[in-house]
Design a protein around this motif. Structure first.
Motif, mmCIF file in Angstrom:
data_model
loop_
_atom_site.group_PDB
_atom_site.id
_atom_site.type_symbol
_atom_site.label_atom_id
_atom_site.label_comp_id
_atom_site.label_asym_id
_atom_site.label_seq_id
_atom_site.Cartn_x
_atom_site.Cartn_y
_atom_site.Cartn_z
ATOM 1 N N LYS A 89 46.243 34.046 32.303
ATOM 2 C CA LYS A 89 46.065 35.347 31.968
ATOM 3 C C LYS A 89 45.742 35.901 33.210
ATOM 4 O O LYS A 89 44.984 35.651 33.899
ATOM 5 N N VAL A 90 46.317 37.161 33.206
ATOM 6 C CA VAL A 90 46.549 37.987 34.351
ATOM 7 C C VAL A 90 46.003 39.323 34.127
ATOM 8 O O VAL A 90 46.216 40.072 33.121
ATOM 9 N N ALA A 91 45.071 39.958 35.204
ATOM 10 C CA ALA A 91 44.563 41.225 35.027
ATOM 11 C C ALA A 91 44.855 41.920 36.528
ATOM 12 O O ALA A 91 44.944 41.376 37.593
ATOM 13 N N PHE B 154 33.820 46.154 34.955
ATOM 14 C CA PHE B 154 34.748 45.577 34.280
ATOM 15 C C PHE B 154 34.767 43.938 33.873
ATOM 16 O O PHE B 154 34.256 43.296 34.828
ATOM 17 N N ASP B 155 34.678 43.514 32.845
ATOM 18 C CA ASP B 155 34.548 42.325 32.376
ATOM 19 C C ASP B 155 35.882 41.377 32.643
ATOM 20 O O ASP B 155 36.858 41.488 31.511
ATOM 21 N N LEU B 156 35.895 40.607 33.542
ATOM 22 C CA LEU B 156 37.297 39.989 33.861
ATOM 23 C C LEU B 156 37.104 38.659 33.725
ATOM 24 O O LEU B 156 37.845 37.613 34.311
ATOM 25 N N SER B 157 35.889 38.022 32.988
ATOM 26 C CA SER B 157 35.681 36.733 33.091
ATOM 27 C C SER B 157 36.850 35.880 32.224
ATOM 28 O O SER B 157 36.974 34.721 32.450
ATOM 29 N N GLY B 158 37.524 36.489 31.587
ATOM 30 C CA GLY B 158 38.495 35.734 30.610
ATOM 31 C C GLY B 158 39.876 35.502 31.266
ATOM 32 O O GLY B 158 40.936 35.103 30.740
ATOM 33 N N TYR B 159 40.004 35.817 32.648
ATOM 34 C CA TYR B 159 41.394 35.941 33.408
ATOM 35 C C TYR B 159 41.397 34.932 34.498
ATOM 36 O O TYR B 159 40.335 34.502 34.959
ATOM 37 N N ASP B 160 42.447 34.145 34.615
ATOM 38 C CA ASP B 160 42.725 33.235 35.364
ATOM 39 C C ASP B 160 43.167 33.827 36.755
ATOM 40 O O ASP B 160 42.822 33.219 37.947
ATOM 41 N N LEU B 161 43.893 35.263 36.759
ATOM 42 C CA LEU B 161 44.422 35.572 38.123
ATOM 43 C C LEU B 161 43.863 37.017 37.936
ATOM 44 O O LEU B 161 44.392 37.683 37.012
ATOM 45 N N VAL B 162 43.469 37.586 38.929
ATOM 46 C CA VAL B 162 42.954 38.963 38.937
ATOM 47 C C VAL B 162 43.850 39.654 40.475
ATOM 48 O O VAL B 162 43.634 39.061 41.446
ATOM 49 N N LEU B 163 44.802 40.491 40.383
ATOM 50 C CA LEU B 163 45.379 41.350 41.247
ATOM 51 C C LEU B 163 44.724 42.616 41.380
ATOM 52 O O LEU B 163 44.970 43.284 40.357
ATOM 53 N N GLY C 43 36.473 45.421 44.713
ATOM 54 C CA GLY C 43 35.199 45.253 44.354
ATOM 55 C C GLY C 43 34.730 44.706 43.022
ATOM 56 O O GLY C 43 33.606 44.386 42.731
ATOM 57 N N VAL C 44 36.018 44.237 42.149
ATOM 58 C CA VAL C 44 35.714 43.508 40.938
ATOM 59 C C VAL C 44 34.873 42.321 40.918
ATOM 60 O O VAL C 44 35.136 41.854 42.185
ATOM 61 N N ILE C 45 34.133 41.938 40.125
ATOM 62 C CA ILE C 45 33.538 40.633 39.921
ATOM 63 C C ILE C 45 34.304 39.591 39.485
ATOM 64 O O ILE C 45 34.777 39.655 38.034
ATOM 65 N N THR C 46 34.446 38.514 40.102
ATOM 66 C CA THR C 46 35.258 37.386 39.560
ATOM 67 C C THR C 46 34.191 36.084 39.963
ATOM 68 O O THR C 46 33.445 36.078 40.500
ATOM 69 N N GLY C 47 34.751 35.181 39.110
ATOM 70 C CA GLY C 47 33.872 33.895 39.379
ATOM 71 C C GLY C 47 34.557 32.635 39.741
ATOM 72 O O GLY C 47 35.961 32.856 39.921
ATOM 73 N N PRO C 48 33.778 31.389 39.882
ATOM 74 C CA PRO C 48 34.592 30.301 40.078
ATOM 75 C C PRO C 48 35.656 29.856 39.111
ATOM 76 O O PRO C 48 35.529 30.299 37.894
ATOM 77 N N GLY C 49 36.814 29.434 39.838
ATOM 78 C CA GLY C 49 37.911 28.876 38.719
ATOM 79 C C GLY C 49 38.818 30.245 38.488
ATOM 80 O O GLY C 49 39.761 30.102 37.849
#
Length: 365
Positions: A2-4, A81-90, A99-105
């Motif tokens: 899943k990509v954002a 922006f809640d991007l917690s459900g994405y595998d890849l953020v571009l 500056g978007v917030i992403t987590g482990p994995g």
């Protein structure tokens, strides 16, 4: 997967939006997030009818016309922006998108057009041109830019991988953020600017007439070269100064803003294209080479990645004297239109997509 894709704002289709367009072409399943979306309906075709997710800035008073005045809120907005459900953020970033917030994995790859120019090395120019060097407005602007610099550097740790659009921007990233980056040049529609072997007698400069483009310097140079014809395409806030520099010289022709077909034709038939700006990259420079037209450019910024000894030459100062000397030197050279075209094809949209795909695949665990 899943990509954002995250971008600052949509209000016109310009260079950074062309990057987003090609990211969407490579990852068509991606969801697009922007702070505000005021893209005119007539320019939305490249979005393919997809839903664009926006931030709370979209709903603030007067945002349609004045969203840039909410600059101080943009770091907060992008972090919501809640991007917690994405595998890849571009992220496609020239201000706050990285500056978007992403987590482990999650893998976050940020394509950086530039660190915030107005907060770093161009701060003094920005304050001067916006009339905020002094007074209470100036004090507020300096305080805001100071806070933005702090946020910009701290949030530069967010991406797992930083991609710069040129060597020049990679150097700016290293200076401002103390981070290494990979260079992937932005996509250029070289197919639209077809090769033409036969050249005319005119030199061409085409751009917005804004101060940093230094069109008036090119104009002043050609006003002192009556035997060489210059065609100027474009308009803007600096037009009066450009026309003043022409001093009524009969060898200088102003075309104003022209249709794309006319711009392509003028570029294809030009003896050479002249650029005097220090650009982050320089899409118009690649477009000129795609037409088989050599380039005479100021030797700083992104042009250093584009122009080679067999496709043009550089001048080392933004002065009429330096441009005159460069044009004189150019007249002694023999440059192959085919060599110019071959160099331009290195910056095609397909080359960009392939390079970004490799970057992501190499970064994935």
């Amino acid at each position: 997967m899943k990509v954002a894709i995250v971008h600052e704002w949509l209000d016109s289709f310009a260079g950074s939006e062309r990057v987003v367009e090609q990211l969407l072409a490579e990852w068509p399943e991606a969801d697009l997030h922007v702070l505000v979306d005021f893209m005119p309906e007539a320019e939305r075709g490249w979005l393919g009818g997809r839903t664009v997710r926006t931030s709370f800035l979209q709903r603030l008073p007067f945002a349609r016309k004045h969203f840039r005045k909410y600059l101080g809120l943009m770091p907060i907005a992008v972090e919501q922006f809640d991007l917690s459900g994405y595998d890849l953020v571009l992220s496609s970033s020239h201000a706050v998108a990285k500056g978007v917030i992403t987590g482990p994995g999650q893998l976050h790859v940020s394509y950086v057009h530039s660190p915030m120019r107005y907060a770093w090395d161009l701060q003094h120019q920005y304050l001067r041109e916006s009339g905020m060097e002094r007074g209470l407005k100036g004090l507020y602007a300096r305080r805001l830019l100071h806070r933005l610099r702090q946020w910009d550097r701290s949030s530069a740790a967010s991406p797992d991988l930083v991609v710069a659009n040129s060597t020049f921007i990679a150097e700016r990233i290293a200076k401002a953020w103390r981070r290494d980056s990979i260079v992937v040049h932005p996509p250029v529609d070289v197919e639209r600017f077809a090769l033409q072997e036969t050249k005319g007698d005119h030199y061409l400069t085409a751009s917005r007439m804004v101060p940093y483009k230094r069109i008036e310097v090119i104009t002043a140079a050609f006003a002192r070269m009556p035997g060489r014809r210059l065609v100027i395409v474009g308009d803007g806030t600096n037009e009066a100064r450009v026309r003043e520099a022409a001093a009524g010289a009969p060898n200088i022709e102003f075309r104003g803003r022209v249709a794309t077909a006319e711009l392509v034709s003028l570029t294809q038939s030009a003896r050479a294209c002249v650029f005097a700006a220090e650009e982050d990259f320089g899409i118009a420079t690649v477009e000129a080479l795609a037409c088989g037209t050599p380039v005479i450019a100021y030797g700083r910024g992104g042009a250093r990645d584009i122009v080679t000894d067999d496709t043009g030459l550089f001048f080392d100062a933004q002065t009429p004297e330096a441009i005159i000397a460069a044009v004189d030197r150019f007249e002694t050279l023999s440059i192959s239109p085919a060599a110019c075209r071959a160099q331009a094809e290195r910056f095609s949209r397909a080359a960009f997509r392939a390079a970004m795909r490799r970057v992501v695949e190499d970064a994935r665990p």
